[in-house]
Design a protein around this motif. Structure first.
Motif, mmCIF file in Angstrom:
data_model
loop_
_atom_site.group_PDB
_atom_site.id
_atom_site.type_symbol
_atom_site.label_atom_id
_atom_site.label_comp_id
_atom_site.label_asym_id
_atom_site.label_seq_id
_atom_site.Cartn_x
_atom_site.Cartn_y
_atom_site.Cartn_z
ATOM 1 N N ASP A 15 -18.678 -14.228 -8.850
ATOM 2 C CA ASP A 15 -19.130 -14.587 -10.201
ATOM 3 C C ASP A 15 -20.150 -15.726 -10.186
ATOM 4 O O ASP A 15 -20.506 -16.253 -11.244
ATOM 5 N N GLY A 16 -20.580 -16.111 -9.009
ATOM 6 C CA GLY A 16 -21.599 -17.149 -8.907
ATOM 7 C C GLY A 16 -21.099 -18.359 -8.144
ATOM 8 O O GLY A 16 -19.901 -18.499 -7.872
ATOM 9 N N TYR A 17 -22.015 -19.220 -7.782
ATOM 10 C CA TYR A 17 -21.674 -20.393 -6.966
ATOM 11 C C TYR A 17 -22.810 -21.397 -7.040
ATOM 12 O O TYR A 17 -23.895 -21.093 -7.545
ATOM 13 N N ARG A 18 -22.509 -22.578 -6.546
ATOM 14 C CA ARG A 18 -23.507 -23.658 -6.506
ATOM 15 C C ARG A 18 -23.742 -24.053 -5.057
ATOM 16 O O ARG A 18 -22.783 -24.203 -4.286
ATOM 17 N N VAL A 19 -25.011 -24.247 -4.724
ATOM 18 C CA VAL A 19 -25.402 -24.608 -3.356
ATOM 19 C C VAL A 19 -25.988 -26.019 -3.383
ATOM 20 O O VAL A 19 -26.847 -26.310 -4.203
ATOM 21 N N ILE A 20 -25.475 -26.876 -2.489
ATOM 22 C CA ILE A 20 -25.936 -28.276 -2.455
ATOM 23 C C ILE A 20 -26.182 -28.688 -1.002
ATOM 24 O O ILE A 20 -25.364 -28.388 -0.117
ATOM 25 N N ILE A 21 -27.295 -29.370 -0.779
ATOM 26 C CA ILE A 21 -27.543 -29.977 0.543
ATOM 27 C C ILE A 21 -27.796 -31.455 0.314
ATOM 28 O O ILE A 21 -28.829 -31.832 -0.252
ATOM 29 N N ASN A 22 -26.848 -32.290 0.708
ATOM 30 C CA ASN A 22 -27.026 -33.740 0.573
ATOM 31 C C ASN A 22 -27.914 -34.239 1.711
ATOM 32 O O ASN A 22 -27.725 -33.859 2.864
ATOM 33 N N GLN A 23 -28.847 -35.096 1.359
ATOM 34 C CA GLN A 23 -29.823 -35.584 2.332
ATOM 35 C C GLN A 23 -29.880 -37.106 2.317
ATOM 36 O O GLN A 23 -30.248 -37.715 1.305
ATOM 37 N N GLY A 24 -29.504 -37.726 3.418
ATOM 38 C CA GLY A 24 -29.672 -39.169 3.589
ATOM 39 C C GLY A 24 -28.745 -39.996 2.711
ATOM 40 O O GLY A 24 -27.855 -39.479 2.027
ATOM 41 N N GLU A 25 -28.981 -41.296 2.764
ATOM 42 C CA GLU A 25 -28.071 -42.244 2.128
ATOM 43 C C GLU A 25 -27.994 -42.044 0.621
ATOM 44 O O GLU A 25 -26.905 -41.945 0.050
ATOM 45 N N ASN A 26 -29.128 -41.977 -0.053
ATOM 46 C CA ASN A 26 -29.096 -41.821 -1.510
ATOM 47 C C ASN A 26 -28.580 -40.448 -1.923
ATOM 48 O O ASN A 26 -28.078 -40.280 -3.034
ATOM 49 N N GLY A 27 -28.693 -39.486 -1.038
ATOM 50 C CA GLY A 27 -28.171 -38.148 -1.321
ATOM 51 C C GLY A 27 -26.666 -38.041 -1.092
ATOM 52 O O GLY A 27 -26.065 -37.002 -1.369
ATOM 53 N N GLY A 28 -26.078 -39.108 -0.553
ATOM 54 C CA GLY A 28 -24.628 -39.103 -0.311
ATOM 55 C C GLY A 28 -24.230 -38.328 0.924
ATOM 56 O O GLY A 28 -23.093 -37.863 1.041
ATOM 57 N N GLN A 29 -25.161 -38.187 1.875
ATOM 58 C CA GLN A 29 -24.840 -37.441 3.104
ATOM 59 C C GLN A 29 -23.970 -38.299 4.007
ATOM 60 O O GLN A 29 -24.390 -39.372 4.450
ATOM 61 N N GLU A 30 -22.747 -37.815 4.263
ATOM 62 C CA GLU A 30 -21.821 -38.569 5.117
ATOM 63 C C GLU A 30 -21.850 -38.078 6.555
ATOM 64 O O GLU A 30 -21.635 -38.861 7.476
ATOM 65 N N VAL A 31 -22.059 -36.799 6.728
ATOM 66 C CA VAL A 31 -22.085 -36.235 8.089
ATOM 67 C C VAL A 31 -23.535 -35.914 8.450
ATOM 68 O O VAL A 31 -24.161 -35.055 7.814
ATOM 69 N N PRO A 32 -24.090 -36.596 9.448
ATOM 70 C CA PRO A 32 -25.507 -36.413 9.777
ATOM 71 C C PRO A 32 -25.773 -35.167 10.629
ATOM 72 O O PRO A 32 -26.414 -35.247 11.679
ATOM 73 N N HIS A 33 -25.217 -34.066 10.178
ATOM 74 C CA HIS A 33 -25.471 -32.745 10.771
ATOM 75 C C HIS A 33 -25.677 -31.834 9.564
ATOM 76 O O HIS A 33 -24.745 -31.658 8.766
ATOM 77 N N LEU A 34 -26.871 -31.316 9.417
ATOM 78 C CA LEU A 34 -27.199 -30.575 8.201
ATOM 79 C C LEU A 34 -26.150 -29.519 7.879
ATOM 80 O O LEU A 34 -25.690 -28.793 8.762
ATOM 81 N N HIS A 35 -25.789 -29.459 6.610
ATOM 82 C CA HIS A 35 -24.801 -28.471 6.157
ATOM 83 C C HIS A 35 -25.058 -28.169 4.690
ATOM 84 O O HIS A 35 -25.570 -28.994 3.951
ATOM 85 N N VAL A 36 -24.654 -26.980 4.307
ATOM 86 C CA VAL A 36 -24.851 -26.508 2.934
ATOM 87 C C VAL A 36 -23.485 -26.419 2.274
ATOM 88 O O VAL A 36 -22.604 -25.694 2.746
ATOM 89 N N HIS A 37 -23.302 -27.190 1.196
ATOM 90 C CA HIS A 37 -22.073 -27.075 0.401
ATOM 91 C C HIS A 37 -22.194 -25.857 -0.505
ATOM 92 O O HIS A 37 -23.240 -25.658 -1.137
ATOM 93 N N VAL A 38 -21.127 -25.081 -0.591
ATOM 94 C CA VAL A 38 -21.103 -23.919 -1.485
ATOM 95 C C VAL A 38 -19.844 -24.041 -2.351
ATOM 96 O O VAL A 38 -18.726 -23.994 -1.831
ATOM 97 N N LEU A 39 -20.047 -24.237 -3.646
ATOM 98 C CA LEU A 39 -18.916 -24.430 -4.560
ATOM 99 C C LEU A 39 -18.824 -23.282 -5.541
ATOM 100 O O LEU A 39 -19.852 -22.781 -6.022
ATOM 101 N N GLY A 40 -17.565 -22.887 -5.833
ATOM 102 C CA GLY A 40 -17.393 -21.797 -6.778
ATOM 103 C C GLY A 40 -15.925 -21.509 -6.999
ATOM 104 O O GLY A 40 -15.071 -22.379 -6.841
ATOM 105 N N GLY A 41 -15.652 -20.272 -7.409
ATOM 106 C CA GLY A 41 -14.276 -19.879 -7.697
ATOM 107 C C GLY A 41 -13.807 -20.328 -9.061
ATOM 108 O O GLY A 41 -12.640 -20.135 -9.409
ATOM 109 N N GLU A 42 -14.677 -20.951 -9.812
ATOM 110 C CA GLU A 42 -14.394 -21.395 -11.178
ATOM 111 C C GLU A 42 -15.730 -21.708 -11.839
ATOM 112 O O GLU A 42 -16.759 -21.793 -11.171
ATOM 113 N N LYS A 43 -15.693 -21.887 -13.163
ATOM 114 C CA LYS A 43 -16.915 -22.254 -13.887
ATOM 115 C C LYS A 43 -17.181 -23.747 -13.645
ATOM 116 O O LYS A 43 -16.334 -24.578 -13.947
#
Ligand code: AMP
Ligand code: ZN
Length: 108
Positions: A79-107
């Motif tokens: 039913d859809g999802y959200r894709v997020i890539i946090n980049q650097g300090e201001n982006g809130g990136q905690e793990v310095p290995h590029l990764h794509v967050h995929v959120l969903g399963g609800e509105k």
């Protein structure tokens, strides 16, 4: 990278269920989910920022997003999802290995 948590998961040194894996990337659940479903898509090649990508990394990130669209149903994201890539300090990136967050399963 010896101490990188995502490289350790890739090497099997830290246990994590892989929902999908091929030669370029894998998908796991985020340990601290921010939505009912929260996956991480992680390229196997270690780099932190989009600005550091090789041509191959660019190609793989494109393939990852395309593969996600094909796996959406299987992952419960039909039913859809959200894709997020946090980049650097201001982006809130905690793990310095590029990764794509995929959120969903609800509105969201
Ligand atoms: P970011 O802030 O974009 O660097 O996101 C890092 C994400 O990795 C956070 O959402 C963490 O909850 C997640 N995380 C950290 N360690 C693990 C782990 N061992 N397994 C799964 N997710 C993890
Ligand atoms: Zn790494």
């Amino acid at each position: 990278m010896d101490n990188c948590i995502f490289c350790k998961i890739n090497r099997g040194e830290i246990n994590s269920k892989k929902y999908y894996e091929d030669e370029d990337f894998f998908i796991i659940s985020d340990i601290n989910p921010k939505a009912r479903l929260h996956y991480l898509m992680i390229p196997k090649h270690h780099y932190a920022l989009i600005g550091e990508q090789t041509e191959k990394d660019v190609e793989i990130l494109g393939k990852m997003l395309n593969k996600l669209s094909k796996l959406a149903h299987e992952l419960g994201l039909q039913d859809g999802y959200r894709v997020i890539i946090n980049q650097g300090e201001n982006g809130g990136q905690e793990v310095p290995h590029l990764h794509v967050h995929v959120l969903g399963g609800e509105k969201l």
